[in-house]
Scaffold this active site. Structure first.
Site: not given
Ligand SMILES: Cc1cc2nc3c(=O)[nH]c(=O)nc-3n(C[C@H](O)[C@H](O)[C@H](O)COP(=O)(O)OP(=O)(O)OC[C@H]3O[C@@H](n4cnc5c(N)ncnc54)[C@H](O)[C@@H]3O)c2cc1C
Lengths: 127, 595
Positions: B391, B570
């Site tokens: 952290g 695509h």
């Protein structure tokens, strides 16, 4: 007064800075495109920036210890070649002309638009 | 409204602190007229939209006490009450307004704005403010790590955050690509391809060096004074700046922005500071870390473990409880599983107890003792390097906040109102230090720019901290925008959500025969609101690039039917978002098995 030297091409450049380095000079280098016989350059930005740099030379700190090397890098064809020595040498690694830098600080360059009257002094900052 | 401030003091301070102060309502046309007047005069003015706060009535009551006027707009110049719209226009028409504004009797300070911290937020704010012709200074000073690592101007992201970590992630992906290339027919011998840690670090650090220099040049060209000193408040208008050599100067300023960022937390166990490193050291480490233990399960922990594993090191991650707290937990688990498959080891539900040095060296060797959080039993193992990533804490405890009267939470975070203002009216806070805001570079930058626009450019636009997209650059990348499934359930109720999901087999994964059900996408929609997309999640290649555009769509209120109406590109992975048709509630299969 800042002492000035004009050199042409990589080899001349290298031998000049090596010599000045031995004299412990702070070497301010300006790299520009070549000019032809009548003084016309293929690099319009270089033409614009040269007087800006020359003017700034007047404000350089410890001028007596500073040398100004004006280097013509070559013709357009040579410069555009990505593998030319100015671009590949690890102490230079130029990316554009005009470039202004202090010899020995390859990571601290002012390139093209970064060369401005009130910015040039940053090259001489200590921190 | 700023925290811990009663309404009377709040209103008085607004009037006292601003040359031109306009109390306004967002919906009031007369207010708009007054604001337009000040904008056209090009004078900076502060606006308080009283309809944007909960205690509108209370504030109007205070204004009534001060001025006898309860309605808006209610305008003050240099502390003097002007009146409403008509009175202000009249003052202007009679030529009284500008002289009143210009006859600033206020104290003069060295700067209009001093920014403490030259990171993502601080640099953005200072450059923007200077653009308005303000006198601006930015202080940036890096306290070296316990190992002695230090760096240049630009803050966390550039030096020890986003930039080096993404580049090293890329280095690791390239290694993988070399192996894949074989499957595509390249005649490479993947076994002999080896990464030089030293060369990678040099290349990354060279690039960072050029960025550090670029920031300095930018500040100089924009006329922002850069002071490479550590700033501490002496009072609400004065700071002390101390440079590396201990030289001290005092600087006064009208306004301040706090953006000092965070630094890694060290656990209180023997050997942590002496023998471990953090991400602050890793990206410039002069030697290959070797066999490495990463302690923590934050994104920083998993990303570091991921690229170290990817470049071929023996990597273990010690995790106390869950992966990626705050992120979608279904996906967090998938990320962990993928890393494990990739050869990274996990010690789950273990905490470190002590770190001992066995041999010095680069790297040396360390003995790590860990303890199971379930059984309490201890394990020991040897590593060359231990990276702590448990952290980060805001480094606001040593900057004299108490001298300026700035309130901060126990963890160092600074509460701010929607204007990024602290409880002290001339002191603002942005970036990682601001409480309850996403800790991301683009957030800090946006907040910084908009803050300067409001302070000096007459703008009223606030930073929108919602719908911020983000990406975790683990070996399998993960991007998201909006809510995790857990937070969506909490916010809207599980029954009101429809979650569409699918496994995904990237085309580029087919030839190398990678698993067809590892990548995953998910759209969380709110049934009560026309199936509006409230959370979008993508686990797969190029995750950041995929999510950015969808984040824009979500800002525009994207619904599931609009997603369905969108035609895919695509073959891509992102196109899967346009054909999502299996809901989680249906329990239908999401397995992929080819085209
Ligand atoms: C490993 C890692 C990876 C990350 N990856 C990402 C990512 O991929 N994407 C993303 O968006 N974000 C990422 N982040 C987060 C991002 O770096 C921060 O959100 C961002 O840098 C915050 O900016 P800031 O302006 O608040 O503070 P910082 O950028 O931290 O800047 C604060 C500066 O202030 C200086 N300072 C501190 N105290 C003083 C003082 N008293 N006087 C003068 N100067 C002082 C500090 O030395 C520092 O230079 C990452 C962070 C880490 C640690």
């Amino acid at each position: 007064m800042v002492q000035e030297f004009k050199v042409q091409g990589f080899d001349e450049f290298l031998s000049k800075v090596t010599e000045l380095d031995k004299q412990n000079k702070v070497i301010l280098c300006m790299f520009c495109g070549d000019k032809d016989a009548s003084g016309n350059s293929w690099c319009p930005d270089c033409v614009v920036k040269e007087p800006v740099v020359r003017k700034a030379l007047g404000d350089v700190p410890n001028a007596e210890n500073v040398a100004f090397v004006y280097c013509s890098v070559g013709g357009r064809e040579y410069w555009k070649d990505r593998s030319n020595q100015f671009r590949t040498d690890k102490n230079l690694k130029l990316t554009g002309v005009p470039t202004l830098m202090i010899w020995g600080r390859p990571n601290e360059k002012l390139v093209e638009d970064q060369i401005k009257a009130d910015v040039i002094s940053i090259l001489f900052d200590q921190d | 409204m700023p925290p811990t401030q009663n309404t009377a003091v709040l209103v008085e301070n607004y009037i006292k602190e601003n040359v031109v102060m306009v109390f306004s309502k967002t919906t009031c046309p007369f207010c708009a007229k007054v604001k337009a007047l000040f904008s056209s005069l090009q004078v900076p003015f502060q606006v308080f939209e009283v309809d944007q706060v909960a205690n509108t009535a209370e504030i109007q009551e205070e204004l009534f006490k001060i001025s006898g006027l309860k309605t808006v707009p209610n305008v003050y110049v240099n502390g003097q009450h002007i009146g409403g719209c008509d009175a202000t226009l009249k003052a202007h028409n009679e030529g009284r307004l500008l002289p009143m504004i210009q006859s600033q009797p206020t104290q003069t300070y060295d700067y209009d704005l001093v920014v403490i911290g030259g990171g993502s937020g601080g640099l953005a704010a200072s450059k923007q403010a200077a653009g308005y012709g303000k006198k601006v200074a930015v202080l940036d000073f890096v306290k070296p790590t316990p190992k002695g690592t230090s760096w240049g101007l630009g803050g966390t992201c550039v030096n020890v955050g986003c930039i080096p970590k993404k580049l090293m992630h890329q280095a690791s992906l390239l290694g993988k690509a070399v192996k894949e290339a074989k499957a595509f027919g390249w005649g490479v011998d993947a076994e002999t391809v080896k990464l030089s840690w030293e060369k990678m670090v040099e290349a990354v650090q060279n690039y960072i060096g050029s960025l550090n220099w670029g920031y300095r040049v930018q500040l100089r060209s924009k006329n922002v004074t850069y002071i490479n000193s550590y700033g501490t408040f002496l009072d609400d208008h004065t700071i002390k700046a101390v440079n590396r050599r201990g030289k001290e100067q005092q600087i006064t300023s009208d306004k301040f922005i706090i953006a000092v960022g965070e630094r890694p937390r060290y656990p209180d166990i023997p050997g942590a500071k002496e023998f471990c490193i953090t991400s602050d050291d890793l990206f410039s480490l002069s030697y290959c870390p070797g066999k490495t233990l990463v302690i923590g399960a934050s994104y920083v922990a998993l990303e570091c473990a991921g690229f170290l594993g990817g470049i071929g090191l023996d990597v273990t991650v010690m995790v106390r409880s869950i992966f990626l707290r705050g992120f979608d937990q279904q996906i967090a688990e998938k990320i962990g599983a993928h890393m494990e498959q990739d050869g990274i080891k996990f010690l789950r539900r273990y905490v470190p107890v002590k770190i001992e040095q066995l041999t010095e060296g680069e790297p040396g060797s360390l003995k790590v003792t860990g303890k199971s959080t379930e059984t309490g039993s201890e394990i020991t193992e040897e590593y060359n390097t231990v990276i702590l990533a448990i952290g980060r804490d805001s480094v606001t405890k040593t900057i004299g906040l108490e001298n300026a009267g700035v309130a901060a939470a126990k963890n160092g975070k600074i509460p701010v109102n929607e204007f990024d203002q602290t409880n002290v009216l001339n002191i603002f806070c942005i970036g990682d230090n601001a409480e309850d805001k996403p800790e991301l570079t683009p957030v800090a930058i946006q907040a910084g720019r908009l803050l300067s626009n409001r302070l000096f450019g007459g703008s009223t636009t606030k930073c929108d901290y919602n719908g911020v997209p983000t990406t975790v650059f683990t070996p399998l990348e993960y991007s998201c925008c909006g809510l995790s499934e857990e937070s969506a359930q909490e916010k809207f109720g599980e029954n009101n959500l429809e979650v569409y999901h699918s496994a995904m087999w990237p085309l580029e994964w087919t030839v190398p025969a990678y698993d067809s059900n590892t990548c995953y996408i998910k759209a969380i929609t709110n049934k009560l609101d026309n199936e509006k997309v409230v959370g979008l999640h993508y686990l797969g290649p190029n995750a950041g690039e995929v999510m950015q555009g969808f984040a824009a769509a979500m800002k525009c209120g994207l619904t599931k039917s609009q997603l369905d109406a969108t035609i895919g590109i695509h073959p891509t992975n992102a196109e899967m978002f346009t054909t999502l048709n299996v809901t989680k509630s249906s329990g239908g299969s999401i397995e992929q098995s080819g085209c």
